[in-house]
Design an enzyme around this catalytic site. Sequence first.
Site, short mmCIF file in Angstrom:
data_model
loop_
_atom_site.label_atom_id
_atom_site.label_comp_id
_atom_site.label_asym_id
_atom_site.label_seq_id
_atom_site.Cartn_x
_atom_site.Cartn_y
_atom_site.Cartn_z
CG HIS A 318 29.44 16.62 32.44
ND1 HIS A 318 30.16 15.43 32.53
CD2 HIS A 318 29.16 16.76 31.12
CE1 HIS A 318 30.28 14.89 31.34
NE2 HIS A 318 29.69 15.68 30.47
CG HIS A 344 34.91 13.09 23.06
ND1 HIS A 344 35.30 14.36 22.65
CD2 HIS A 344 34.23 13.27 24.22
CE1 HIS A 344 34.86 15.25 23.51
NE2 HIS A 344 34.22 14.62 24.48
#
Length: 372
Positions: A318, A344
């Site tokens: 990540h 997002h």
Amino acid sequence: MNDLTLLNQNVTDEQYLAYLQDHLKDRQLLDENRNLSLENSSEQDFLELFFLEKVFPQDKKLSPHTVKAYRSDAKTLLSFLTNHSLSFRDIGFPEVKAYNKFIKENYAAKSAIRKLEFFRRLLDFGYETQFYKAHLSTWISKPVSKKGHYIIEETRHEEAQTRVQVRELNQKDAEFLLSFFPKIVKAKRNREQLEKRNLLIGYLLYTTGLRASELLSLNWGSFRTNRKGFLFADVFGKGNKPRSIPIREETKEILFKYRASIRESVEINIEDTSPLFFALYNKNEPLLNKKRLTYPALYKIVKEAVHLAGKNLKVTPHWFRHTFVTLLLENDVPLAVVKDWAGHSDISTTNIYLERVNQDNSYLHLNKVNLF
């Protein structure tokens, strides 16, 4: 067809309607207005319907990570009730406050928020279906969690918050680390294929900002060429939301070399649903057994590369996503574009990165001021 599990099976419309009309009525799960009512239901019916209608509905595809999280949240609640000799019918104001306190004191902020959100959804479903007579979820209070790309040194609410560490790499370290992805291969059989696979994994993580789950779910058919001849990858992110990500020429070249090394066509075929990344077993015909690469395997690849490179051992897959987003913003890619590429759900999440980029660049503005 005599229990609630029918709701998650492949049945005809006629069977589905007949079940809702007859079986729910027989179980006295409909009120005088033919609305779902669990006022007199068993706890088993309440839980089954909650999971079928609110947690695992038929029309919503959930990632394995999400399913695992929901099961963990349910297990936590069940354990709490069992340990206190409580049933779901016993839940009221005191039990809500006690569970709320237990979660806050025993779990980090992000985990606590998720577990309390699961509890809230269950209480709201109970109130909507008359299983509970009061709107109990109003008494839940969640902890505050700092969003963004940080390692938060979690503390209890009575302790001061410690400093945070950014979970990302600078550009120099990221590029240096990529060179070690193929170097971790020790096997002699399928060595070339493994080296090219690992290198492609590193490049896709670094140049696309894909989440680990998104990268592992890639098929050869996930790639397509647009009208101008540029390569894109179509992925499904959180909440099964689709988005398209442009593929850099360097990554495209490595992608095609990897495909050639595993004796697969380099012609784009959107119908091909075979996994892009799969385990190359040490057998005579490993390519016949295409078992999709798992997250533990991906995690191990990254960790071994980090260890071999002698870099920060806390680095995980990540970190490359955070690095990618930050580098885009540092190179003045518009906020809205970065939001779409990163997947997002809200631009406020992307803005958190921009705020830190601006903070890091604050010395540039200070040096422009004539103070002396």
